[in-house]
Motif scaffolding. Structure first.
Motif, PDB file in Angstrom:
ATOM      1  N   GLU A  99     -22.246  44.391 -25.205  1.00 40.55           N
ATOM      2  CA  GLU A  99     -23.520  44.642 -25.691  1.00 40.55           C
ATOM      3  C   GLU A  99     -24.467  43.974 -24.827  1.00 40.55           C
ATOM      4  O   GLU A  99     -24.622  42.600 -24.982  1.00 40.55           O
ATOM      5  N   PHE A 100     -25.414  44.677 -24.015  1.00 40.78           N
ATOM      6  CA  PHE A 100     -26.403  44.172 -23.155  1.00 40.78           C
ATOM      7  C   PHE A 100     -27.716  43.934 -23.801  1.00 40.78           C
ATOM      8  O   PHE A 100     -27.994  45.118 -24.444  1.00 40.78           O
ATOM      9  N   VAL A 101     -28.625  43.264 -23.464  1.00 41.74           N
ATOM     10  CA  VAL A 101     -29.906  42.887 -23.873  1.00 41.74           C
ATOM     11  C   VAL A 101     -30.600  42.651 -22.539  1.00 41.74           C
ATOM     12  O   VAL A 101     -30.317  41.682 -21.769  1.00 41.74           O
ATOM     13  N   THR A 102     -31.604  43.552 -22.135  1.00 40.89           N
ATOM     14  CA  THR A 102     -32.263  43.402 -20.970  1.00 40.89           C
ATOM     15  C   THR A 102     -33.842  42.955 -21.188  1.00 40.89           C
ATOM     16  O   THR A 102     -34.554  43.774 -22.061  1.00 40.89           O
ATOM     17  N   TYR A 103     -34.354  41.644 -20.863  1.00 35.02           N
ATOM     18  CA  TYR A 103     -35.553  41.166 -21.228  1.00 35.02           C
ATOM     19  C   TYR A 103     -36.419  41.565 -19.896  1.00 35.02           C
ATOM     20  O   TYR A 103     -36.133  41.389 -18.838  1.00 35.02           O
ATOM     21  N   LEU A 104     -37.473  42.458 -20.120  1.00 32.59           N
ATOM     22  CA  LEU A 104     -38.410  43.014 -19.020  1.00 32.59           C
ATOM     23  C   LEU A 104     -39.994  42.821 -19.475  1.00 32.59           C
ATOM     24  O   LEU A 104     -40.483  42.285 -20.404  1.00 32.59           O
ATOM     25  N   SER A 105     -40.389  43.051 -18.330  1.00 31.31           N
ATOM     26  CA  SER A 105     -42.230  43.134 -18.640  1.00 31.31           C
ATOM     27  C   SER A 105     -42.449  44.588 -17.774  1.00 31.31           C
ATOM     28  O   SER A 105     -41.808  45.040 -16.989  1.00 31.31           O
ATOM     29  N   LEU A 106     -43.445  45.360 -18.613  1.00 30.20           N
ATOM     30  CA  LEU A 106     -43.608  46.548 -18.081  1.00 30.20           C
ATOM     31  C   LEU A 106     -44.374  46.750 -16.625  1.00 30.20           C
ATOM     32  O   LEU A 106     -44.686  47.739 -16.132  1.00 30.20           O
ATOM     33  N   SER A 107     -44.854  45.554 -16.340  1.00 25.30           N
ATOM     34  CA  SER A 107     -45.545  45.531 -14.865  1.00 25.30           C
ATOM     35  C   SER A 107     -44.559  44.882 -13.741  1.00 25.30           C
ATOM     36  O   SER A 107     -44.665  44.589 -12.635  1.00 25.30           O
ATOM     37  N   ASN A 111     -39.029  45.218 -10.437  1.00 24.97           N
ATOM     38  CA  ASN A 111     -37.700  45.196 -10.349  1.00 24.97           C
ATOM     39  C   ASN A 111     -36.766  45.441 -11.561  1.00 24.97           C
ATOM     40  O   ASN A 111     -35.551  45.575 -11.303  1.00 24.97           O
ATOM     41  N   CYS A 112     -37.472  45.376 -12.610  1.00 26.90           N
ATOM     42  CA  CYS A 112     -36.693  45.815 -13.985  1.00 26.90           C
ATOM     43  C   CYS A 112     -36.167  47.049 -14.018  1.00 26.90           C
ATOM     44  O   CYS A 112     -34.951  47.230 -14.579  1.00 26.90           O
ATOM     45  N   PRO A 113     -36.880  48.158 -13.848  1.00 23.70           N
ATOM     46  CA  PRO A 113     -36.362  49.402 -13.972  1.00 23.70           C
ATOM     47  C   PRO A 113     -34.862  49.771 -13.472  1.00 23.70           C
ATOM     48  O   PRO A 113     -34.269  50.354 -14.105  1.00 23.70           O
ATOM     49  N   GLU A 114     -34.637  49.166 -12.366  1.00 24.31           N
ATOM     50  CA  GLU A 114     -33.284  49.407 -11.644  1.00 24.31           C
ATOM     51  C   GLU A 114     -31.998  48.927 -12.569  1.00 24.31           C
ATOM     52  O   GLU A 114     -31.111  49.648 -12.817  1.00 24.31           O
ATOM     53  N   VAL A 115     -32.211  47.753 -13.213  1.00 21.04           N
ATOM     54  CA  VAL A 115     -31.472  47.354 -14.068  1.00 21.04           C
ATOM     55  C   VAL A 115     -31.390  47.990 -15.427  1.00 21.04           C
ATOM     56  O   VAL A 115     -30.281  48.298 -15.901  1.00 21.04           O
ATOM     57  N   HIS A 161     -26.691  49.156 -24.977  1.00 18.62           N
ATOM     58  CA  HIS A 161     -27.694  48.218 -24.281  1.00 18.62           C
ATOM     59  C   HIS A 161     -29.022  48.660 -24.822  1.00 18.62           C
ATOM     60  O   HIS A 161     -29.372  49.647 -25.393  1.00 18.62           O
ATOM     61  N   VAL A 162     -29.863  47.681 -24.966  1.00 21.09           N
ATOM     62  CA  VAL A 162     -31.385  47.698 -25.559  1.00 21.09           C
ATOM     63  C   VAL A 162     -32.209  47.014 -24.481  1.00 21.09           C
ATOM     64  O   VAL A 162     -31.998  45.690 -23.760  1.00 21.09           O
ATOM     65  N   ALA A 163     -33.299  47.479 -24.055  1.00 23.53           N
ATOM     66  CA  ALA A 163     -34.403  47.085 -22.974  1.00 23.53           C
ATOM     67  C   ALA A 163     -35.364  46.448 -23.839  1.00 23.53           C
ATOM     68  O   ALA A 163     -36.166  47.295 -24.996  1.00 23.53           O
ATOM     69  N   VAL A 164     -35.872  45.100 -23.781  1.00 16.51           N
ATOM     70  CA  VAL A 164     -36.677  44.608 -24.771  1.00 16.51           C
ATOM     71  C   VAL A 164     -38.051  44.024 -23.933  1.00 16.51           C
ATOM     72  O   VAL A 164     -37.756  43.469 -22.858  1.00 16.51           O
ATOM     73  N   ASP A 165     -39.062  44.576 -24.341  1.00 16.29           N
ATOM     74  CA  ASP A 165     -40.175  44.042 -23.755  1.00 16.29           C
ATOM     75  C   ASP A 165     -40.427  42.615 -24.076  1.00 16.29           C
ATOM     76  O   ASP A 165     -40.948  42.287 -25.147  1.00 16.29           O
ATOM     77  N   GLY A 166     -40.453  41.802 -23.080  1.00 15.76           N
ATOM     78  CA  GLY A 166     -40.684  40.023 -23.428  1.00 15.76           C
ATOM     79  C   GLY A 166     -42.020  39.768 -23.927  1.00 15.76           C
ATOM     80  O   GLY A 166     -42.118  38.826 -24.713  1.00 15.76           O
ATOM     81  N   ALA A 167     -42.978  40.539 -23.476  1.00 15.76           N
ATOM     82  CA  ALA A 167     -44.261  40.149 -24.203  1.00 15.76           C
ATOM     83  C   ALA A 167     -44.622  40.796 -25.323  1.00 15.76           C
ATOM     84  O   ALA A 167     -45.393  40.257 -26.111  1.00 15.76           O
ATOM     85  N   LEU A 168     -43.725  41.650 -25.836  1.00 18.46           N
ATOM     86  CA  LEU A 168     -43.685  42.173 -27.182  1.00 18.46           C
ATOM     87  C   LEU A 168     -42.935  41.448 -28.173  1.00 18.46           C
ATOM     88  O   LEU A 168     -43.439  41.282 -29.318  1.00 18.46           O
ATOM     89  N   LEU A 188     -37.757  32.924 -18.813  1.00 22.31           N
ATOM     90  CA  LEU A 188     -39.263  32.832 -18.152  1.00 22.31           C
ATOM     91  C   LEU A 188     -39.129  33.564 -17.074  1.00 22.31           C
ATOM     92  O   LEU A 188     -40.253  33.347 -16.224  1.00 22.31           O
ATOM     93  N   ALA A 189     -38.120  34.444 -16.622  1.00 19.25           N
ATOM     94  CA  ALA A 189     -38.253  35.418 -15.552  1.00 19.25           C
ATOM     95  C   ALA A 189     -37.530  36.623 -16.015  1.00 19.25           C
ATOM     96  O   ALA A 189     -36.738  36.691 -16.676  1.00 19.25           O
ATOM     97  N   VAL A 190     -38.088  37.948 -15.122  1.00 22.31           N
ATOM     98  CA  VAL A 190     -37.315  39.166 -15.720  1.00 22.31           C
ATOM     99  C   VAL A 190     -37.093  39.685 -14.448  1.00 22.31           C
ATOM    100  O   VAL A 190     -37.647  39.383 -13.488  1.00 22.31           O
ATOM    101  N   PRO A 191     -36.010  40.796 -14.481  1.00 22.51           N
ATOM    102  CA  PRO A 191     -35.261  41.090 -15.753  1.00 22.51           C
ATOM    103  C   PRO A 191     -34.304  39.637 -15.780  1.00 22.51           C
ATOM    104  O   PRO A 191     -33.628  39.235 -15.016  1.00 22.51           O
ATOM    105  N   SER A 192     -33.857  39.542 -17.319  1.00 23.27           N
ATOM    106  CA  SER A 192     -32.865  38.738 -17.568  1.00 23.27           C
ATOM    107  C   SER A 192     -32.033  39.415 -18.478  1.00 23.27           C
ATOM    108  O   SER A 192     -32.649  39.893 -19.285  1.00 23.27           O
TER     109      SER A 192
END
Length: 523
Positions: free
Chosen positions: A119-127, A130-134, A150-157, A168-172
């Motif tokens: 069960e993966f969770v990826t924290y990302l920012s839409l800007s 580097n995040c999309p590849e992960v 897998h769930v992709a989570v917007d850290g700002a949201l 404090l850094a993405v993607p995590s």
């Protein structure tokens, strides 16, 4: 939400759907939920195979799952997938809808063979570029193997969740509740961490390869240019690299590549990869070079040793290893890297929304970072070691017009401070007065240039005191048959266009060397 041109393009992509897809939304009364529902409704209207349902059955709201009805295949986004993640959304739609992913059957089978529940969770920012590849790699894995989620989570949201996990850094990426990895990763790199035998199999396959006429180390603009020019000469060409695109992948906007008014780093890297695929080039990515053993005499083979102990042979070698962000080299920097110390304002800036931050560096990259961050964070303090900013005047004028930015000159950063978990501030010395001062910030963005990736070449080829590879006008190094190109060399201007030019020069010089060393001698 989608403009007419994008709508038309998306409709064409969705014609590739083979099976019905449900977009299952979990929403609340927020504006973001309304925005997400609007996006899903617009997308569903473009294909009769897509339906939208609202169930509100997920704890993260707004979020949605892309589901293949009647199966356990699904992908989840806890974000409004626009910006850099729009492509991730479209690819997930197509793959859940039965369109085959663009990877080899060998990789597909490797994913299917993974044993266990993930069960993966990826924290990302839409800007974040580097995040999309992960995100796309993990989405693909969850489609191929239903035991992978897998769930992709917007850290700002979902700020509370991000803060609770100390992101404090993405993607995590987290796996089964534990931190798995941080930063850009390819599908192959993820698989190698999960499949213990993958690295050994890859090393064996690489070790069995025949010698190359031209062996390129690195696949940024210089490396890919070298490989294409070499392949066009019909010589056996190989490329060993950590990632295709190199430092370009971390570049947000490219506006000075002649004939292309604007593009972005990941798109440019994809174009490099596509162009290289048009030629017979053996590209071995996710490979880290650790040692070069030069030929003992002209005409003999050079040996490249990789991190996995595999070896490659080349009649000539082109070093195009590029560069990475230069660290400031003070106490606390490494301890708090990705815990408040970061090198990418576009990727990590949204995680510092409403917080005070510092930017170190007064060149173009530092000033541009400060300008971008000023629209997100509460306050920016820019620290410059010299007595003037080095950025272009137009950027300086923009920076000085911002009310939440302070500029501190003659400031030598001496330490990054923290509480053991995250950054709390930094100290700097006023080089005019010698006075030491503290600055309370929650983020430190380092923008002081690049450092060549050449440590592993110490004592092999001639390097400058700045660790750049010394090359002549033909790209030749101090070792016969070994050439170099791009940001790792003494080339004075570190630009994409100059890197490509030097890559072409190195390849043509390598070909000339091959011709001369293989020419018959007079009896």
């Amino acid at each position: 939400m989608l403009d007419p041109a994008l709508t038309k393009q998306l409709a064409q992509h969705l014609e590739l759907l083979r099976q019905p897809v449900e977009l299952v939304a979990s929403l609340d009364d927020s504006a973001k939920s309304a925005q997400l529902m609007e996006l899903l409704t617009e997308v569903a209207a473009l294909s009769e195979k897509i339906t939208v349902v609202r169930r509100d059955d997920d704890e993260r709201r707004p979020s949605f799952a892309i589901v293949r009805p009647g199966t356990d295949i699904s992908v989840r986004f806890a974000c409004v997938p626009l910006g850099h993640e729009l492509t991730s959304f479209v690819l997930a739609l197509l793959q859940v809808g039965g369109h085959p992913p663009a990877v080899s059957e060998e990789v597909i089978e490797q994913i299917r063979r993974l044993d266990g529940d993930y069960e993966f969770v990826t924290y990302l920012s839409l800007s974040c570029q580097n995040c999309p590849e992960v995100v796309q790699a993990l989405n693909l894995m969850s489609v191929v193997n239903p035991r992978i989620k897998h769930v992709a989570v917007d850290g700002a949201l979902f700020k509370d969740e991000v803060e609770a996990r100390g992101v404090l850094a993405v993607p995590s990426v987290f796996l089964n509740g534990e931190h798995f990895e941080q930063g850009r990763m390819t599908l192959e790199q993820i698989l190698s961490k999960l499949d213990s035998g993958a690295a050994q199999r890859a090393a064996q396959e690489i070790g069995n390869k025949e010698p190359f006429d031209v062996l390129v180390v690195g696949a940024g603009p210089a490396g890919v240019s070298s490989a294409i020019y070499a392949a066009r000469k019909s010589v056996r060409t190989g490329v060993a690299a950590g990632r295709i695109g190199g430092q370009v992948l971390d570049t947000m906007a490219i506006e000075n590549f002649i004939s292309v008014p604007y593009t972005e780093g990941p798109k440019f890297a994809a174009a490099l990869e596509q162009h290289a695929s048009d030629y017979e080039i053996d590209i071995m990515d996710s490979q880290q070079a650790v040692r070069l053993e030069p030929a003992t005499q002209p005409g003999d083979l050079h040996t490249l040793v990789l991190e996995n102990d595999a070896t490659l042979k080349g009649r000539t070698v082109i070093l195009a290893t590029g560069a990475r962000w230069r660290p400031i080299g003070v106490p606390g920097e490494q301890e708090y890297r990705n815990k408040g110390v970061t090198y990418c304002p576009h990727c990590d800036g949204p995680l510092f929304r409403g917080k005070p931050v510092a930017v170190i560096g007064g060149g173009n990259s530092g000033v541009e970072a400060a300008i971008d961050l000023a629209g997100i964070v509460s306050h920016v303090t820019l620290l410059e070691l010299g007595d003037t900013l080095r950025a272009d005047e137009v950027l300086q004028r923009k920076l000085r017009s911002l009310t939440n930015v302070d500029i501190v000159l003659n400031a030598k950063t001496t330490e990054v401070l923290g509480d053991g978990t995250s950054v709390t501030g930094l100290t700097y010395t006023d080089t005019e007065t010698g006075e030491s001062r503290r600055l309370d910030v929650q983020g430190v963005f380092v923008q002081i240039g690049l450092l060549p990736n050449t440590e592993w070449l110490e004592g092999v080829v001639e390097l400058t005191k700045h660790k750049e590879i010394v090359v002549d006008e033909r790209g030749a190094t101090s070792v016969p048959g070994v050439f170099a190109a791009g940001d790792c060399t003494t080339e004075p201007y570190k630009q994409i266009v100059t890197a490509m030019g030097s890559g072409a020069t190195a390849a043509l010089s390598a070909f000339d060397y091959l011709v001369r060393t293989s020419a018959p001698t007079d009896d």
